[in-house]
Design a protein around this motif. Structure first.
Motif, PDB file in Angstrom:
ATOM      1  N   ASP A   1      -4.558   6.116 -12.129  1.00 43.33           N
ATOM      2  CA  ASP A   1      -5.002   4.792 -12.570  1.00 43.33           C
ATOM      3  C   ASP A   1      -3.898   3.758 -12.404  1.00 43.33           C
ATOM      4  OD1 ASP A   1      -7.525   5.662 -13.190  1.00 43.33           O
ATOM      5  OD2 ASP A   1      -7.182   5.802 -15.345  1.00 43.33           O
ATOM      6  N   ASP A   2      -2.664   4.135 -12.755  1.00 44.15           N
ATOM      7  CA  ASP A   2      -1.551   3.193 -12.637  1.00 44.15           C
ATOM      8  C   ASP A   2      -1.225   2.907 -11.173  1.00 44.15           C
ATOM      9  OD1 ASP A   2      -1.138   2.859 -15.399  1.00 44.15           O
ATOM     10  OD2 ASP A   2      -0.010   4.729 -15.497  1.00 44.15           O
ATOM     11  N   ALA A   3      -1.292   3.929 -10.329  1.00 46.81           N
ATOM     12  CA  ALA A   3      -1.036   3.709  -8.905  1.00 46.81           C
ATOM     13  C   ALA A   3      -2.056   2.748  -8.309  1.00 46.81           C
ATOM     14  CB  ALA A   3      -1.066   5.044  -8.157  1.00 46.81           C
ATOM     15  N   LEU A   4      -3.309   2.894  -8.719  1.00 44.54           N
ATOM     16  CA  LEU A   4      -4.350   1.995  -8.211  1.00 44.54           C
ATOM     17  C   LEU A   4      -4.162   0.578  -8.743  1.00 44.54           C
ATOM     18  CD1 LEU A   4      -7.436   4.373  -8.492  1.00 44.54           C
ATOM     19  CD2 LEU A   4      -6.252   3.661  -6.407  1.00 44.54           C
ATOM     20  N   ARG A   5      -3.717   0.454  -9.998  1.00 46.05           N
ATOM     21  CA  ARG A   5      -3.428  -0.884 -10.527  1.00 46.05           C
ATOM     22  C   ARG A   5      -2.318  -1.552  -9.711  1.00 46.05           C
ATOM     23  NH1 ARG A   5      -4.189   1.583 -15.837  1.00 46.05           N
ATOM     24  NH2 ARG A   5      -5.898   0.554 -16.941  1.00 46.05           N
ATOM     25  N   VAL A   6      -1.295  -0.775  -9.382  1.00 51.12           N
ATOM     26  CA  VAL A   6      -0.182  -1.317  -8.596  1.00 51.12           C
ATOM     27  C   VAL A   6      -0.673  -1.816  -7.239  1.00 51.12           C
ATOM     28  CG1 VAL A   6       1.895  -0.651  -7.328  1.00 51.12           C
ATOM     29  CG2 VAL A   6       1.648  -0.013  -9.733  1.00 51.12           C
ATOM     30  N   LEU A   7      -1.444  -0.991  -6.548  1.00 55.41           N
ATOM     31  CA  LEU A   7      -1.941  -1.390  -5.228  1.00 55.41           C
ATOM     32  C   LEU A   7      -2.901  -2.565  -5.322  1.00 55.41           C
ATOM     33  CD1 LEU A   7      -2.453   2.132  -3.633  1.00 55.41           C
ATOM     34  CD2 LEU A   7      -0.726   0.437  -3.012  1.00 55.41           C
ATOM     35  N   ARG A   8      -3.786  -2.545  -6.331  1.00 55.26           N
ATOM     36  CA  ARG A   8      -4.718  -3.650  -6.495  1.00 55.26           C
ATOM     37  C   ARG A   8      -3.961  -4.956  -6.741  1.00 55.26           C
ATOM     38  NH1 ARG A   8      -9.654  -4.399  -4.953  1.00 55.26           N
ATOM     39  NH2 ARG A   8      -8.507  -6.133  -4.022  1.00 55.26           N
ATOM     40  N   ALA A   9      -2.931  -4.899  -7.593  1.00 57.38           N
ATOM     41  CA  ALA A   9      -2.144  -6.095  -7.885  1.00 57.38           C
ATOM     42  C   ALA A   9      -1.421  -6.594  -6.641  1.00 57.38           C
ATOM     43  CB  ALA A   9      -1.143  -5.806  -9.002  1.00 57.38           C
ATOM     44  N   ALA A  10      -0.829  -5.672  -5.876  1.00 53.90           N
ATOM     45  CA  ALA A  10      -0.093  -6.067  -4.670  1.00 53.90           C
ATOM     46  C   ALA A  10      -1.025  -6.682  -3.634  1.00 53.90           C
ATOM     47  CB  ALA A  10       0.638  -4.860  -4.093  1.00 53.90           C
ATOM     48  N   VAL A  11      -2.193  -6.074  -3.444  1.00 56.90           N
ATOM     49  CA  VAL A  11      -3.171  -6.603  -2.491  1.00 56.90           C
ATOM     50  C   VAL A  11      -3.681  -7.969  -2.949  1.00 56.90           C
ATOM     51  CG1 VAL A  11      -5.529  -6.264  -1.642  1.00 56.90           C
ATOM     52  CG2 VAL A  11      -3.865  -4.398  -1.507  1.00 56.90           C
ATOM     53  N   ASP A  12      -4.002  -8.089  -4.235  1.00 57.66           N
ATOM     54  CA  ASP A  12      -4.495  -9.366  -4.749  1.00 57.66           C
ATOM     55  C   ASP A  12      -3.445 -10.460  -4.593  1.00 57.66           C
ATOM     56  OD1 ASP A  12      -6.890  -8.217  -5.407  1.00 57.66           O
ATOM     57  OD2 ASP A  12      -6.493  -8.079  -7.554  1.00 57.66           O
ATOM     58  N   TYR A  13      -2.186 -10.110  -4.830  1.00 53.55           N
ATOM     59  CA  TYR A  13      -1.120 -11.106  -4.688  1.00 53.55           C
ATOM     60  C   TYR A  13      -0.988 -11.536  -3.229  1.00 53.55           C
ATOM     61  CZ  TYR A  13       3.430 -13.379  -5.184  1.00 53.55           C
ATOM     62  OH  TYR A  13       4.469 -14.292  -5.174  1.00 53.55           O
ATOM     63  N   GLY A  14      -1.043 -10.566  -2.322  1.00 50.29           N
ATOM     64  CA  GLY A  14      -0.987 -10.915  -0.905  1.00 50.29           C
ATOM     65  C   GLY A  14      -2.147 -11.787  -0.483  1.00 50.29           C
ATOM     66  N   ASP A  15      -3.356 -11.441  -0.951  1.00 57.54           N
ATOM     67  CA  ASP A  15      -4.541 -12.254  -0.626  1.00 57.54           C
ATOM     68  C   ASP A  15      -4.392 -13.671  -1.181  1.00 57.54           C
ATOM     69  OD1 ASP A  15      -5.700 -10.129   0.678  1.00 57.54           O
ATOM     70  OD2 ASP A  15      -7.021  -9.571  -0.984  1.00 57.54           O
ATOM     71  N   ALA A  16      -3.878 -13.790  -2.403  1.00 56.86           N
ATOM     72  CA  ALA A  16      -3.712 -15.108  -3.017  1.00 56.86           C
ATOM     73  C   ALA A  16      -2.713 -15.954  -2.236  1.00 56.86           C
ATOM     74  CB  ALA A  16      -3.257 -14.965  -4.470  1.00 56.86           C
ATOM     75  N   LEU A  17      -1.647 -15.329  -1.749  1.00 54.76           N
ATOM     76  CA  LEU A  17      -0.651 -16.078  -0.980  1.00 54.76           C
ATOM     77  C   LEU A  17      -1.210 -16.550   0.356  1.00 54.76           C
ATOM     78  CD1 LEU A  17       2.629 -14.036  -1.592  1.00 54.76           C
ATOM     79  CD2 LEU A  17       1.846 -16.107  -2.754  1.00 54.76           C
ATOM     80  N   ARG A  18      -2.179 -15.812   0.882  1.00 58.20           N
ATOM     81  CA  ARG A  18      -2.759 -16.222   2.169  1.00 58.20           C
ATOM     82  C   ARG A  18      -3.764 -17.364   2.016  1.00 58.20           C
ATOM     83  NH1 ARG A  18      -1.496 -10.796   3.257  1.00 58.20           N
ATOM     84  NH2 ARG A  18      -3.332  -9.932   2.214  1.00 58.20           N
ATOM     85  N   ASP A  19      -4.269 -17.580   0.797  1.00 61.96           N
ATOM     86  CA  ASP A  19      -5.153 -18.724   0.544  1.00 61.96           C
ATOM     87  C   ASP A  19      -4.299 -19.964   0.296  1.00 61.96           C
ATOM     88  OD1 ASP A  19      -7.598 -17.506   0.813  1.00 61.96           O
ATOM     89  OD2 ASP A  19      -7.756 -16.963  -1.301  1.00 61.96           O
ATOM     90  N   PRO A  20      -4.746 -21.131   0.743  1.00 61.09           N
ATOM     91  CA  PRO A  20      -3.973 -22.348   0.452  1.00 61.09           C
ATOM     92  C   PRO A  20      -3.941 -22.610  -1.040  1.00 61.09           C
ATOM     93  CG  PRO A  20      -6.121 -22.901   1.381  1.00 61.09           C
ATOM     94  CD  PRO A  20      -5.974 -21.413   1.516  1.00 61.09           C
TER      95      PRO A  20
END
Length: 708
Positions: A445-464
């Motif tokens: 569960d914690d590993a998935l939270r880490v990956l979800r957070a990292a992916v979401d942060y990357g996606d957010a940075l790609r949006d203006p």
């Protein structure tokens, strides 16, 4: 640097501290603080303040701080509430720059406590010093070996030093996260609590961390903000500085919201608005406090993935299968390795194995170690892979494999989440990963939270990013509502307001009698819609106050009587003010578009699947207003109904451009009217075929009292 933050920097990085309530007894708050200052080796000047003792733990003590010739940077007050005012006045007369007030029983307890808290603030302002607290647990600065806290978490060593800045509205939760960081090998630049935020607040800490060179990621535990607009502006600055902000927000449920209001006298806003505001400002919102540390440490070491795709590796077939399923269930996409990667993997692995998720178990001992490393390196080099999850299970050469995977990841591989599923069997591997500062987790569960957070942060940075400030806009809407009384607007009044914002509506005229309605229907042309008008009526359909497809005059008279009777049954004693007659429009897709005032973040715009089932469908997106048309389009594309709007199953493409414009216009209306507009719903907004626009078929709004 903000001048106020230069004072906060001195408080959090003091060259000298004074402890009011100092004691040699570690069972007392002031005693624990003194023990921790010495235990962890704080190298600055320490001044114990005690009414009678000549020394505390071998350090000379004073009865009054103002008797000391050289001012101190910060004072910690661990005293009964009745002694605090005099002690704080002593701090001010001594020239201290700040005070940390641990004592509780202030604004969080009610009106009397709030009055005592205000007295402290008045004293502090008179002397020009800043307060952290009251009702807080102090802070730690591991880079100075400084533990200015009474938390028992600091009884263990070492103090976790690192690059995470932690701001927390709960003292005991900060203590738990300090202990958690010690266990998993993460650490802090500063970890601080703010308690009641009587003076220094969470946003002050956030601004400090953005400007602090020792901080690379920022973690927040939030119960309520004093200034939501400032928080969002600081989130923009954190994004520009390349510092991820991660937050856990209490008050997600109704019960949690009640607790936060009583616990630290904070105002908890709507969690849905919180989620939307954080999403749009690249703040990663988590549901577990410990995940703050895991996720922040991961982003510090690896940054955000360049792509939102995950590769899974495990030396266990069962583990890799379960992990692959859980990755997909978490909404994360499994990567599809390229042809070159797959060809190279075929030379390492037995025939028939999948290449993602990838089972590297059961290989010959002579080559298993090298092959496991090579498989990781091949996936790490593949441009189709954004991040890697290594799910470690029991396997030959287990510790050696973990060690080499950790080295490969931390020395330049793809962002890699190492999951150590065995228990104490891999304690040696855990120690090895801590030594090289490679993040790991012990639960999937914690590993998935880490990956979800990292992916979401990357996606957010790609949006203006959203605009830093709303654009200037017409005074028309403000003039339109000027002088209107507080309360609900009728449908015709609401639509008139919408038209000032440039949103197309049906042209409604209030008909006070059935004869007037018939005359209006003749002008429009049958069939028509008849809707009852009453300020006390919220949901027309529930009261039977809407009649569709009325084909002639007799049917209209009958519908009028049905609406009147239905209203009397639904709201006894309430009179029908009249009815509006509208053309019966068909075709198109019904959405709801609305706005409301949020206590934390101000105007908020909402879009979702509309009609009478809007609350049941719960297909809604929202954003802090105002939004651009491009941002509005992204909200629409995130709806579950978006494929229908885009022409799924042979439907004609809806006018999404016109829909995005209407959302943007409504958001500007909400920003222009501010607190005057409590809420406004267009339900339904009919979205017609591409090129044919949108039209508001119904609407309701509530105004607050006008302020001058």
């Amino acid at each position: 640097m903000n001048p106020e933050n230069s004072v906060l920097r001195a408080i959090l990085n003091p060259r000298s501290v004074a402890v009011f309530g100092a004691s040699g007894d570690p069972a007392k708050f002031g005693g624990r603080v003194m023990h921790f200052l010495l235990k962890h080796g704080y190298r600055g000047r320490i001044v114990p303040v005690h009414p009678s003792a000549k020394e505390v733990l071998g350090i000379p003590a004073v009865a009054q701080l103002s008797a000391v010739s050289e001012p101190v940077d910060v004072c910690l007050l661990a005293l009964p509430a009745t002694h605090l005012a005099a002690a704080l006045d002593d701090c001010g007369r001594a020239g201290a720059r700040g005070a940390v007030v641990i004592t509780a029983d202030f604004a969080e307890t009610g009106a009397e406590g709030a009055a005592r808290q205000q007295e402290l603030i008045d004293i502090a302002r008179r002397h020009g010093l800043r307060i952290i607290g009251p009702n807080c647990l102090g802070y730690i600065n591991p880079h100075l070996n400084l533990a200015l806290t009474s938390s028992v978490a600091l009884a263990t060593e070492p103090m976790p030093r690192g690059e995470i800045g932690l701001g927390c509205q709960s003292g005991s939760l900060m203590a738990s996260l300090i202990s958690h960081a010690q266990d998993c090998g993460a650490g802090f630049s500063v970890a601080a609590t703010v308690g009641n935020q009587a003076d220094i607040e969470l946003c002050d800490l956030l601004e400090y961390f953005i400007e602090d060179a020792a901080t690379r990621a920022i973690c927040l535990y939030v119960e309520g903000l004093k200034d939501g607009a400032r928080f969002l502006e600081l989130a923009r600055r954190a994004r520009a500085a390349g510092k991820p902000v991660l937050a856990v927000k209490a008050g997600r449920s109704a019960a949690g919201e009640r607790l936060t209001q009583s616990h630290t006298a904070s105002l908890a806003g709507s969690y849905a608005v919180w989620a939307a505001a954080c999403r749009d400002h690249a703040v990663i919102l988590l549901d577990d406090p410990e995940a703050l540390i895991y996720c922040a440490d991961f982003l510090i070491r690896f940054g955000a993935p360049a792509k939102s795709t995950i590769a899974v590796i495990s030396p266990s077939g069962g583990t890799v299968a379960v992990t692959g399923d859980r990755v997909s269930a978490a909404g994360l996409a499994l990567a599809e390795p390229g042809a070159e990667t797959c060809a190279a993997l075929r030379t390492l692995l037995p025939p028939g194995r999948l290449f993602n998720p990838l089972d590297v178990g059961g290989l010959p001992r002579s080559s298993g170690l090298d092959s496991a490393l090579t498989a990781y390196e091949l996936l790490a080099k593949d441009p189709a892979v954004g991040a890697i999850l290594i799910a470690v299970a029991t396997t030959p050469q287990l510790e050696d494999k973990v060690r080499q995977w950790g080295w490969a990841a931390i020395s330049g591989g793809k962002p890699t989440a190492l999951l150590l599923t065995p228990g104490s069997l891999v304690d040696g591997a855990r120690r090895a990963l801590k030594e090289i500062r490679c993040p790991y987790t012990n639960r999937l569960d914690d590993a998935l939270r880490v990956l979800r957070a990292a992916v979401d942060y990357g996606d957010a940075l790609r949006d203006p990013p959203p605009p830093a400030a709303p654009q200037a806009w017409t005074e028309g809407p403000r003039r339109h509502v000027d002088g209107l009384p507080a309360g609900r607007l009728t449908e015709p009044e609401t639509k008139a307001l919408l038209r000032t914002a440039g949103i197309c509506t049906t042209e409604d005229v209030l008909a006070p009698t059935p004869d007037d309605a018939i005359e209006q229907a003749r002008h429009i042309g049958f069939p028509v819609v008849l809707k009852g008008v009453c300020r006390a009526l919220v949901h027309k359909s529930e009261a039977g106050a809407v009649r569709l497809g009325i084909s002639d005059e007799a049917a209209l008279r009958a519908a009028w009587q049905e609406i009147r009777c239905g209203l009397e049954a639904h709201l006894p004693g309430t009179a029908l003010e009249g009815c509006v007659v509208q053309p019966m429009l068909s075709g198109g897709i019904e959405l709801i578009v609305g706005c409301r005032w949020d206590a934390q973040f101000g105007p908020v715009v909402v879009v979702g699947s509309g009609g009478v089932l809007v609350e049941i469908l719960d297909d809604v997106q929202m954003a802090v207003a105002p939004v651009s048309a491009a941002h509005a389009r992204r909200l629409v594309e995130a709806l579950r109904i978006a494929p229908v709007l885009a022409g799924a199953r042979g439907r004609k493409l809806a006018d999404i451009d016109a829909l995005a414009d209407a959302i943007a216009h409504l958001s500007e209306l909400a920003a222009a009217l501010g607190t005057r507009l409590a809420e406004l719903d267009i339900n339904p907004l009919l979205v017609r075929e591409s090129g044919q626009g949108v039209i508001a078929l119904d609407g309701r709004a509530t105004l607050t009292e006008q302020t001058r």
